[in-house]
Motif scaffolding. Structure first.
Motif, PDB file in Angstrom:
ATOM      1  N   SER A   1       0.833  -1.208   0.000  1.00  0.00           N
ATOM      2  CA  SER A   1       0.000   0.000   0.000  1.00  0.00           C
ATOM      3  C   SER A   1       0.864   1.253   0.000  1.00  0.00           C
ATOM      4  O   SER A   1       0.616   2.216  -0.737  1.00  0.00           O
ATOM      5  CB  SER A   1      -0.922   0.074   1.216  1.00  0.00           C
ATOM      6  OG  SER A   1      -1.125  -1.151   1.780  1.00  0.00           O
ATOM      7  N   SER A   2       1.919   1.182   0.855  1.00  0.00           N
ATOM      8  CA  SER A   2       2.792   2.352   0.951  1.00  0.00           C
ATOM      9  C   SER A   2       3.476   2.646  -0.379  1.00  0.00           C
ATOM     10  O   SER A   2       3.592   3.805  -0.802  1.00  0.00           O
ATOM     11  CB  SER A   2       3.873   2.146   2.016  1.00  0.00           C
ATOM     12  OG  SER A   2       3.268   1.849   3.220  1.00  0.00           O
ATOM     13  N   ALA A   3       3.928   1.544  -1.018  1.00  0.00           N
ATOM     14  CA  ALA A   3       4.634   1.709  -2.288  1.00  0.00           C
ATOM     15  C   ALA A   3       3.707   2.343  -3.328  1.00  0.00           C
ATOM     16  O   ALA A   3       4.107   3.260  -4.061  1.00  0.00           O
ATOM     17  CB  ALA A   3       5.143   0.356  -2.773  1.00  0.00           C
ATOM     18  N   ILE A   4       2.455   1.833  -3.359  1.00  0.00           N
ATOM     19  CA  ILE A   4       1.507   2.377  -4.338  1.00  0.00           C
ATOM     20  C   ILE A   4       1.255   3.866  -4.043  1.00  0.00           C
ATOM     21  O   ILE A   4       1.315   4.735  -4.921  1.00  0.00           O
ATOM     22  CB  ILE A   4       0.190   1.572  -4.309  1.00  0.00           C
ATOM     23  CG1 ILE A   4       0.444   0.147  -4.828  1.00  0.00           C
ATOM     24  CG2 ILE A   4      -0.897   2.262  -5.125  1.00  0.00           C
ATOM     25  CD1 ILE A   4      -0.709  -0.805  -4.622  1.00  0.00           C
TER      26      ILE A   4
ATOM     27  N   ILE B   1       5.810  -0.415  -9.968  1.00  0.00           N
ATOM     28  CA  ILE B   1       5.920  -0.124  -8.540  1.00  0.00           C
ATOM     29  C   ILE B   1       6.561  -1.297  -7.768  1.00  0.00           C
ATOM     30  O   ILE B   1       7.495  -1.124  -6.997  1.00  0.00           O
ATOM     31  CB  ILE B   1       4.535   0.170  -7.932  1.00  0.00           C
ATOM     32  CG1 ILE B   1       3.928   1.442  -8.547  1.00  0.00           C
ATOM     33  CG2 ILE B   1       4.625   0.322  -6.407  1.00  0.00           C
ATOM     34  CD1 ILE B   1       2.491   1.708  -8.148  1.00  0.00           C
ATOM     35  N   LEU B   2       6.015  -2.475  -8.022  1.00  0.00           N
ATOM     36  CA  LEU B   2       6.415  -3.605  -7.150  1.00  0.00           C
ATOM     37  C   LEU B   2       7.339  -4.610  -7.826  1.00  0.00           C
ATOM     38  O   LEU B   2       7.755  -5.593  -7.235  1.00  0.00           O
ATOM     39  CB  LEU B   2       5.164  -4.348  -6.667  1.00  0.00           C
ATOM     40  CG  LEU B   2       4.208  -3.486  -5.849  1.00  0.00           C
ATOM     41  CD1 LEU B   2       2.899  -4.209  -5.634  1.00  0.00           C
ATOM     42  CD2 LEU B   2       4.832  -3.124  -4.519  1.00  0.00           C
ATOM     43  N   GLY B   3       7.633  -4.338  -9.080  1.00  0.00           N
ATOM     44  CA  GLY B   3       8.470  -5.330  -9.758  1.00  0.00           C
ATOM     45  C   GLY B   3       7.581  -6.464 -10.212  1.00  0.00           C
ATOM     46  O   GLY B   3       6.430  -6.594  -9.810  1.00  0.00           O
TER      47      GLY B   3
ATOM     48  N   GLU C   1      -5.437  -7.438  -4.837  1.00  0.00           N
ATOM     49  CA  GLU C   1      -6.300  -6.938  -5.907  1.00  0.00           C
ATOM     50  C   GLU C   1      -6.592  -5.475  -5.591  1.00  0.00           C
ATOM     51  O   GLU C   1      -6.707  -5.100  -4.416  1.00  0.00           O
ATOM     52  CB  GLU C   1      -7.616  -7.718  -5.923  1.00  0.00           C
ATOM     53  CG  GLU C   1      -7.449  -9.152  -6.378  1.00  0.00           C
ATOM     54  CD  GLU C   1      -8.387 -10.087  -5.642  1.00  0.00           C
ATOM     55  OE1 GLU C   1      -9.307  -9.617  -4.957  1.00  0.00           O
ATOM     56  OE2 GLU C   1      -8.163 -11.305  -5.714  1.00  0.00           O
ATOM     57  N   ILE C   2      -6.671  -4.706  -6.610  1.00  0.00           N
ATOM     58  CA  ILE C   2      -6.952  -3.284  -6.388  1.00  0.00           C
ATOM     59  C   ILE C   2      -8.323  -2.986  -7.009  1.00  0.00           C
ATOM     60  O   ILE C   2      -8.599  -3.387  -8.154  1.00  0.00           O
ATOM     61  CB  ILE C   2      -5.869  -2.401  -7.020  1.00  0.00           C
ATOM     62  CG1 ILE C   2      -4.498  -2.784  -6.420  1.00  0.00           C
ATOM     63  CG2 ILE C   2      -6.159  -0.919  -6.794  1.00  0.00           C
ATOM     64  CD1 ILE C   2      -3.321  -2.126  -7.107  1.00  0.00           C
ATOM     65  N   PHE C   3      -9.146  -2.427  -6.206  1.00  0.00           N
ATOM     66  CA  PHE C   3     -10.504  -2.090  -6.681  1.00  0.00           C
ATOM     67  C   PHE C   3     -10.705  -0.582  -6.686  1.00  0.00           C
ATOM     68  O   PHE C   3     -10.222   0.113  -5.784  1.00  0.00           O
ATOM     69  CB  PHE C   3     -11.533  -2.755  -5.764  1.00  0.00           C
ATOM     70  CG  PHE C   3     -11.416  -4.256  -5.746  1.00  0.00           C
ATOM     71  CD1 PHE C   3     -12.110  -5.026  -6.695  1.00  0.00           C
ATOM     72  CD2 PHE C   3     -10.615  -4.901  -4.836  1.00  0.00           C
ATOM     73  CE1 PHE C   3     -11.988  -6.397  -6.680  1.00  0.00           C
ATOM     74  CE2 PHE C   3     -10.493  -6.268  -4.830  1.00  0.00           C
ATOM     75  CZ  PHE C   3     -11.177  -7.029  -5.759  1.00  0.00           C
TER      76      PHE C   3
ATOM     77  N   LEU D   1      -7.610  -1.874  -1.514  1.00  0.00           N
ATOM     78  CA  LEU D   1      -6.540  -2.878  -1.764  1.00  0.00           C
ATOM     79  C   LEU D   1      -6.879  -4.145  -0.960  1.00  0.00           C
ATOM     80  O   LEU D   1      -6.949  -4.096   0.275  1.00  0.00           O
ATOM     81  CB  LEU D   1      -5.181  -2.349  -1.302  1.00  0.00           C
ATOM     82  CG  LEU D   1      -4.336  -1.699  -2.387  1.00  0.00           C
ATOM     83  CD1 LEU D   1      -5.017  -0.414  -2.856  1.00  0.00           C
ATOM     84  CD2 LEU D   1      -2.948  -1.395  -1.843  1.00  0.00           C
ATOM     85  N   HIS D   2      -7.123  -5.175  -1.706  1.00  0.00           N
ATOM     86  CA  HIS D   2      -7.495  -6.443  -1.018  1.00  0.00           C
ATOM     87  C   HIS D   2      -6.320  -7.418  -1.094  1.00  0.00           C
ATOM     88  O   HIS D   2      -5.887  -7.808  -2.168  1.00  0.00           O
ATOM     89  CB  HIS D   2      -8.708  -7.041  -1.711  1.00  0.00           C
ATOM     90  CG  HIS D   2      -9.176  -8.305  -1.065  1.00  0.00           C
ATOM     91  ND1 HIS D   2      -9.745  -8.322   0.192  1.00  0.00           N
ATOM     92  CD2 HIS D   2      -9.170  -9.596  -1.483  1.00  0.00           C
ATOM     93  CE1 HIS D   2     -10.060  -9.550   0.515  1.00  0.00           C
ATOM     94  NE2 HIS D   2      -9.719 -10.359  -0.498  1.00  0.00           N
ATOM     95  N   PHE D   3      -5.810  -7.733   0.091  1.00  0.00           N
ATOM     96  CA  PHE D   3      -4.634  -8.622   0.142  1.00  0.00           C
ATOM     97  C   PHE D   3      -5.055 -10.031   0.590  1.00  0.00           C
ATOM     98  O   PHE D   3      -5.889 -10.184   1.492  1.00  0.00           O
ATOM     99  CB  PHE D   3      -3.609  -8.117   1.150  1.00  0.00           C
ATOM    100  CG  PHE D   3      -3.026  -6.784   0.766  1.00  0.00           C
ATOM    101  CD1 PHE D   3      -1.967  -6.712  -0.133  1.00  0.00           C
ATOM    102  CD2 PHE D   3      -3.539  -5.603   1.296  1.00  0.00           C
ATOM    103  CE1 PHE D   3      -1.442  -5.480  -0.481  1.00  0.00           C
ATOM    104  CE2 PHE D   3      -3.018  -4.381   0.932  1.00  0.00           C
ATOM    105  CZ  PHE D   3      -1.963  -4.305   0.042  1.00  0.00           C
TER     106      PHE D   3
END
Ligand code: ADP
Length: 854
Positions: A62-65, A250-252, A261-263, A307-309
């Motif tokens: 989340s922080s990276a995004i 962002i995350l490689g 998942e990002i909604f 953000l659903h992890f």
């Protein structure tokens, strides 16, 4: 307790506990409980770790995004700054500026940086013309069509083939874009759109996308209100983002252990999904049980994202997620292993115990068997000893010597061998004391102290007095006769009795501490009984010897009498007979008829008396074995023929026919004394004539018996013998009171002599008779070829006393040999007995060549 069990007892307690049958179950239970605990703890720890890692990772993402999106915003701010810095930004400047940002390298994920301006309906044609004039003849506002308002992307760098597709695109025409563009224009803030499909997308690798807008206002005007901002609004600096590329930027692109998942918006749904880090996983792999998940809200440039992890299928990392299972499996394996080890230990222990028990029982059986065998062996030794003691009875030893020998035999028994010490006492009724009769290995002190023992004195005296076995396993106060330095020992004192009568005591020494066994006592009692028999026999023998001595003296007296008679009677008798005959034959003085009758009577009586004397002398010498036999191989036919001729005249006188059915028959050989055979036959023939009727018959027959003898029968047709007289026919001087003439002739000695002679010649004589019909007298003598008969020819010339000592051996020998069942073993045994008793005085004439040397 046996040695095996002792060993088991000595096993250490821990081992014994381990070997217990329930221990294995306790071990298994403990193992399972521990395994469960370990599994739980590991699981909890792994979960906790996974949770932390999950939280950390999701926060990181989340922080990276967030950070990246802010970074993009800054880039856009930079572009806005560029516009503010120069009044008119040419396409070239824009291009230079964006290129200098090196967005591909430094800001991966940004599709590009663009600038879009609003175009009114009235300005639309002019706008298109101006841009076309810049060298883009194809340029137009897309999509085509008339709308109230337009916007147009006039710059979009890098101006590559993908971005070129968006050149001139009217973003205002799209609701989603318009909403964000409006928000940016009206708020003056950066604004991110909802989900869109970028116009740059082709047919392949279609990604969802969004746009971030930043408004550009005129410088130096107030932007406090919406109206002011709308009035001062120039255009939008924006960036299109392809979601996939952005997230990779962002995350490689590496696979992470966390899925997300990002909604768009706050709602988590398929329609609003912007990005899925692992598109395939949800279809192919449902979430594992215990998977972690969380949804985090993120606000980016005025747009909310959810953000659903999830931990996905790689829940806690393969190795870590398997830890509890591994721990559980290892724990189970170890538990069951321990269970099997301990139960096999217990089984083994049980098995070992069983083997030990089996071995113990086998050992016990073997020991019992060995003991039984030993007992059996001892019993047979006992029997042998007793039979040897019994055989002592035929030895011509004194009682004391016999007891000494018997004692030695008793002490040869295993148990008594230890000391080899013992005594036999004889009870003397006159003195009422025990007298030592035999001893073995006694200490000199005891030997002298125990010569005489009173009844009730010491152990032997008590056994004698109480008539019961006295057993001691040590020296106690009952052992009265003792001396300094006497060795420790025990005793078995057994009274020797004949019924109630005390004969003596058998005293045996036993090892110290030895309690006599039943078998031993039985043996001692049997031995005592045997000794009792032995003592009685020896005493009887010595009484017999005394009687025989007396008889011998009588016999000697008889011999002396007979010798005297032979001399004293025959001399005057011969004189009487001589003078009588002279009287008859004196021619000068012939006798008157009366006188002649008297002289005849004198001569007849004198001759009878002489015959009687001669026969008595003959009998005496046969009885005293004082005749020599001269055994030769002879033909019985000839002997019988001679005898018939001799007696024929006698028969003739009374017209008695003598029928000889034997002499002319097949020759029969006898090995016998010719003279004595003749003597017997003449006696039988003489009687057959004498006791016959005038004109009667005497028949002589000979038959060979199936046991190797010749039976010569003399059959007469005479007066026979009354049944009542038959048993005494062979008695000395037996005569039936018959015809006075016959009676006068007989002496009653002939048959007695005949029987003695027949026996001396290895044969026998007997008769059958019926009163008034006649008699058959027969004699049986061994045939010459009969090897089973042994006849001694030279009698023992050592007197009655000596005969008595060795008589038993000889008689037993003869009796056994005369038995029809006698075999070589008997002969060998007897020969050995003879050698043992060293009867050198007797010389044997043997029919058997192999015994000829004896
Ligand atoms: P003796 O000198 O009297 O013949 P023996 O010893 O020869 O003496 O006989 C004993 C007795 O046995 C005779 O007196 C007679 O009674 C009886 N005896 C012996 N032989 C015969 C026989 N052949 N027939 C009948 N009686 C017999």
């Amino acid at each position: 307790m046996s040695g095996g069990n002792q060993k088991l007892q000595e096993i250490r307690p821990i081992t014994r506990l381990l070997c217990h049958v329930y221990t294995s179950w306790v071990v298994l239970l403990l193992g399972l409980v521990l395994t469960a605990a370990a599994w739980y703890a590991t699981d909890q720890s792994v979960r906790a770790k996974a949770q932390i890692r999950f939280d950390n990772r999701s926060s990181e993402i989340s922080s990276a995004i967030y950070a990246r999106m802010n970074g993009y915003e800054q880039v856009l701010q930079g572009v806005v700054g560029l516009f503010h810095a120069s009044e008119n930004i040419t396409r070239k400047e824009f291009n230079t500026f964006v290129n200098s940002l090196k967005i591909k390298k430094n800001w991966p994920g940004i599709q590009g940086i663009g600038f879009s301006i609003p175009v009114t309906v009235g300005d639309k044609a002019k706008h298109i013309r101006e841009i076309r004039n810049e060298g883009f003849p194809e340029y137009t506002i897309k999509p085509e069509g008339d709308r109230d308002e337009y916007s147009a992307i006039i710059y979009l760098e890098p101006f590559d083939w993908r971005n070129e597709r968006a050149f001139g695109y009217d973003m205002w025409s799209n609701d989603m874009r318009r909403e964000a563009m409006t928000r940016a224009r009206d708020t003056g803030e950066a604004s991110t759109s909802g989900i869109i499909t970028l116009v740059q997308e082709t047919n392949t690798d279609v990604q969802k996308g969004f746009l971030t807008y930043l408004p550009l206002y005129q410088d130096g005007v107030s932007l406090e209100t919406i109206e002011q901002r709308r009035k001062a609004f120039i255009g939008w600096v924006y960036s299109p983002f392809r979601m996939g590329d952005l997230m990779t930027g962002i995350l490689g692109s590496e696979q992470t252990e966390i899925e997300y998942e990002i909604f768009d918006g706050e709602r988590v749904s398929k329609e609003t999904m912007l990005f899925d880090s692992n598109k395939s996983s949800h279809e192919e792999y449902p979430l594992v049980a215990g998977a972690l998940m969380k949804t985090v809200a993120l606000e980016l440039q005025g747009r909310k994202w959810a953000l659903h992890f999830t931990t996905g299928r790689n829940a806690q990392g393969v190795s870590e997620s398997r830890q509890p299972i591994i721990v559980a499996i290892v724990g189970l394996v170890v538990s069951f292993l321990l269970f099997f080890i301990v139960s096999s230990l217990a089984l083994r222990q049980k098995y070992t115990e069983k083997i030990a028990q089996n071995m113990e029982s086998e050992l016990r059986n073997a020991t019992e068997l060995a003991l039984a065998n030993e007992e059996k062996a001892e019993r047979s030794t006992d029997n042998e000893i007793i039979s040897e003691i019994l055989s002592l009875s035929i030895l011509s030893k004194s009682l004391n010597d016999t007891l000494e020998k018997a004692l030695k035999l008793i002490l040869s028994r295993k148990r008594f061998k230890h000391f080899g010490m013992g005594t036999v006492f004889l009870f003397d009724e006159l003195t009422n004391k025990l007298h030592m009769a035999a001893q073995s290995n006694l200490a000199p002190q005891i030997k002298s102290m125990c010569t005489e023992i009173n009844l009730g004195q010491c152990l032997c005296g008590q056994a004698a007095l109480l008539r019961k076995t006295i057993m001691k396993f040590c020296l106690d106060h009952d052992h009265e006769i003792t001396f300094d330095g006497i060795n420790e020992h025990g005793h078995i004192c057994e009274p020797i009795q004949s019924g109630e009568k005390l004969l003596g005591v058998l005293n045996l020494y036993t090892p110290h501490g030895h309690h006599g066994t039943e078998q031993e006592l039985k043996f001692v009692k049997t031995v005592s009984n045997t000794l009792s028999g032995l003592i009685k026999q020896k005493r009887f023998e010595s009484e017999l010897a005394i009687a025989l001595d007396t008889a011998n003296a009588a016999s000697e007296a008889k011999s002396a009498f007979l010798a005297a008679m032979s001399h004293e009677l025959r001399t005057p008798l011969n004189a009487v007979l001589g003078f009588g005959q002279m009287l008859q034959f004196t021619p000068n003085a012939p006798l008157s008829p009366n006188q002649n009758d008297y002289v005849e009577n004198i001569l007849e009586s004198g001759n009878h008396l002489l015959k009687l004397v001669n026969q008595i002398l003959d009998l005496a010498s046969i009885e005293a074995y004082q005749i020599d036999l001269s055994l030769i191989d002879l033909e019985a036919n000839e002997v019988i023929s001679n005898c018939v001729n001799l007696v024929a005249p006698l028969g003739k006188k009374r017209s008695i026919e003598i029928v000889d059915q034997f002499s002319n028959g097949p020759l029969v050989h006898l090995f016998t004394d010719s003279t004595r055979l003749k003597q017997v036959l003449i006696n039988l023939l003489g009687n057959a004539i004498k006791f016959n009727k005038d004109g009667g018959t005497v028949t002589i027959e000979g038959t060979e018996t199936d046991y190797g003898y010749l039976r010569i029968s003399v059959i007469d047709t005479g007066i026979g013998i009354a049944a009542k007289n038959q048993s005494s026919v062979f008695n000395l001087f037996h005569r039936v009171d018959a015809d006075s003439m016959i009676a006068r002739e007989g002496t009653g000695i002939g048959l007695t002599v005949s029987r003695l002679l027949a026996e001396r010649l290895g044969g026998r004589i007997d008769f059958e008779s019926e009163e008034g019909l006649g008699s058959t007298f027969w004699i049986e003598l061994p045939l010459a070829n009969n090897d089973d008969v042994l006849i001694w020819t030279e009698v023992i010339k050592i007197g009655v006393d000596t005969i008595d000592k060795d008589h038993q051996v000889l008689v037993s020998m003869v009796n056994r040999l005369m038995r029809r069942s006698a075999d070589m073993a008997d002969v060998d045994e007897i020969i050995n007995e003879l050698i043992e008793y060293r009867i050198h005085a007797v010389s044997f004439h043997s029919r058997r060549s192999n015994y000829g040397g004896l």
